[in-house]
Structures are given as structure tokens and as C-alpha cells.
Design a protein around this motif. Structure first.
Motif, PDB file in Angstrom:
ATOM      1  N   LEU A 150      -5.979   5.061  -2.765  1.00  0.00           N
ATOM      2  CA  LEU A 150      -5.146   6.495  -2.706  1.00  0.00           C
ATOM      3  C   LEU A 150      -6.388   7.159  -2.983  1.00  0.00           C
ATOM      4  N   LYS A 162       2.379   5.403  -4.552  1.00  0.00           N
ATOM      5  CA  LYS A 162       2.358   5.772  -6.085  1.00  0.00           C
ATOM      6  C   LYS A 162       3.594   5.011  -6.892  1.00  0.00           C
ATOM      7  N   THR A 166       2.775   2.377 -10.139  1.00  0.00           N
ATOM      8  CA  THR A 166       4.417   2.550 -11.307  1.00  0.00           C
ATOM      9  C   THR A 166       4.734   1.269 -11.374  1.00  0.00           C
TER      10      THR A 166
END
Length: 318
Positions: A150, A162, A166
Motif C-alpha cells: 500500500l 484496501k 479488510t
């Protein structure tokens, strides 16, 4: 076919790396088998004939686990005994001589005289706990890799990372919930978990890792405990060569978890905070200091589990 008897049958098992020495009391039956699948199967079949009231085996390490697993599957009553208790029992009897046969006889005598509580802990649960902790560590590694990406990937690709983060977060939470439920389902896990987490710095994951991957903790001495997780310094001297003492071997999974636990303990636990600062002030490298603190932690935890006592920080004198 079980041999019916009104006698109180107690079986003592002395565990070796390659051999199991087994004594059945009071029938005065002694035999040995190899500590492998074939030998264990033979031992369980023979023991089951006598319908034992209790089989006692010392917790000397993971060497006893295949036999215990076989006993559990055969619905044989077993107790994983603390070697310290058996040693004290031998002292009370005045027994000093040691052979494999005498050790097996002693354990069977201990079983008959003391009648220790039968273990309610199923080896399958120990394996399940170990697998869950391993899976959590794998997910954390993957999560860290994605977090690192990231930072280096262009902004237009952030949207592909992302959702993965999660997902990992949710999976890690689910694994942690399963670990918590497994501990709640087992009284022996609950007791150990309560003792371990009473020490500041040891959280639920560190406790679960110790319970599943270091089941002999509380049954061994301080040097063995340090060596098992690989924080005991080993000499590397040969002839004129005098090498720096380094850690090696052990169980890296537990060591990694305890390393992270120590990061917290050095902030929240006055004992380890003081040790850390003292060794740093003495000029020790930071990594060496942290390993020394972990070694101190595992020695204290070993004593706590051995004596069944909660953490109590020593009073600081003004």
C-alpha cells in the motif's frame, strides 16, 4: 476383550525419544515398545485388556503426545503428570535409583497412591489450538505484506489493496473468536489462560500460543523452558575460536509471539521495563536486551504455571 478384575489398575509410562517403558500395577507387568505409531498401537491394545483405572505419563515434552492421543481415541483414562510432583513422591519414598523400569514403576505407584485427577484435555483440542494460532500468524504475515504494498504502489491501485486488507482483518477476527471459544470450552485451558494473562504484557493470543505450542511449560525447569522457545544463549567455542553466544533452535512460533508480547510488557510491566532499561544502560545491544527480557518472562511464566499462582509484581522500594 477386557480382563475383568476388582483390582485398582494403574499404569505408569516412562517416555523416551525412541521407547516407552510401561508398568502395570499391581499386576507386576512390565514391557517396552517403540515410541512410534506401531509401538503405541501395540501398547494401547495391551493396556486396554486390563481395563485400567488410570494411566499416568509425565509431561516431559511433546514426546508423550502421540501416546496420549492414542489413549484418548481408545477412551482410556489418562493423566499428564507434573514431573516435579513425581520427583517429590520419589523423594518421600526414599527412591534414588533410576532406570527406565524403575521410573515406570514409580509413576504407576504415584498413580495408585495419589490418584491424580484425570485429564479432561483432549489432544485434538491442543492440535486445533495450535492450528488456529498458526493460521492467525499466516494471515498477519499476508496482511503486513499488503500493507507494505500500500505504501509503494501508485494511488490508482490502492483500491485493489484496501478490500484485501479488510478481508484479512475480518479473517483474523474470526480466527481469534475461535481461539477464545476453544479456551472457554476447556477448563484446563481456562485455568492456564487466567494465570498467563495475569502477567501484564501477555494477551489472549500470546496465552493461546503458549498453551498450544508449549504445553510442557510448568512441568520443566527454567533452562529447559528457555531452550524450548530458543532464547537460551548457546556457546560457539571451538579450539581457539571464541564465538559470541547466540540463540538458536527452539519453537519460532512461540518466540515470535513472545517477542511481540515483550514490546507491550516493556511499556506496561514495571519488572520488564526496569530490566530492559538496566541492560541497555549496561551497554547491551537492544536485540540482546529484548531476548534477555523474553528469557526472564518465560522463566517466570514457567514458575507461575508450575505453582498455579497468578502474577504478582514485586513491590518497588523507595
Amino acid at each position: 476383550m477386557n480382563m475383568k478384575t476388582n483390582q485398582n489398575i494403574n499404569v505408569g509410562v516412562d517416555t523416551g525419544k525412541y521407547q516407552l517403558d510401561i508398568y502395570i500395577r499391581p499386576l507386576d507387568i512390565y514391557f517396552t515398545v517403540e515410541n512410534n505409531d506401531k509401538g503405541i498401537k501395540e501398547a494401547v491394545k495391551k493396556i486396554k485388556k486390563y481395563n485400567p483405572n488410570r494411566i499416568v505419563i509425565e509431561a516431559t515434552g511433546r514426546l508423550e503426545m502421540p501416546f496420549i492421543l492414542a489413549c484418548a481415541k481408545a477412551n482410556l483414562p489418562f493423566t499428564i503428570a507434573n514431573p516435579v510432583h513425581i520427583k517429590r513422591f520419589a523423594g518421600a519414598l526414599g527412591q534414588r535409583a533410576k532406570t527406565d523400569k524403575l521410573d515406570a514403576q514409580l509413576i504407576a505407584h504415584y498413580s495408585e497412591a495419589i490418584q491424580p485427577k484425570l485429564s479432561r484435555l483432549k489432544p485434538e483440542k491442543m492440535q486445533a489450538m495450535s492450528d488456529l494460532v498458526s493460521r492467525r500468524n499466516q494471515l498477519l504475515t499476508l496482511q503486513t505484506m499488503e500493507k507494505n504494498r500500500l505504501q509503494i504502489m501508485p494511488k490508482e491501485l490502492v483500491m485493489t489493496i484496501k478490500p484485501v486488507l479488510t478481508l484479512f482483518k475480518n479473517l483474523i477476527t474470526k480466527v481469534e473468536d475461535k481461539i477464545a471459544k476453544l479456551i472457554e470450552s476447556c477448563p484446563e485451558y481456562q485455568a492456564k489462560d487466567m494465570i498467563l494473562q495475569s502477567m501484564k504484557g501477555i494477551g489472549k493470543i500470546a496465552a493461546a500460543s503458549i498453551i498450544s505450542n508449549l504445553p510442557e511449560l510448568g512441568y520443566i525447569n527454567s533452562k529447559q523452558a528457555s531452550a524450548l522457545i530458543g532464547v537460551a544463549p548457546m556457546n560457539r567455542d571451538s579450539g581457539r575460536y571464541k564465538g559470541q553466544r547466540k540463540i538458536q533452535g527452539g519453537r519460532p512460533q512461540v518466540r515470535t509471539v513472545l517477542y511481540m508480547a515483550m514490546m507491550s510488557a516493556m511499556q506496561s510491566n514495571p519488572v520488564f521495563k526496569a530490566t530492559y532499561q538496566r541492560l541497555l544502560a549496561a551497554g547491551k545491544p537492544k536485540k540482546v536486551v529484548i531476548i534477555a527480557c523474553i528469557r526472564k518472562m518465560i522463566v517466570i511464566l514457567n514458575s507461575m504455571l508450575r505453582d498455579g499462582v497468578m502474577w504478582e509484581a514485586p513491590k518497588v522500594q523507595n
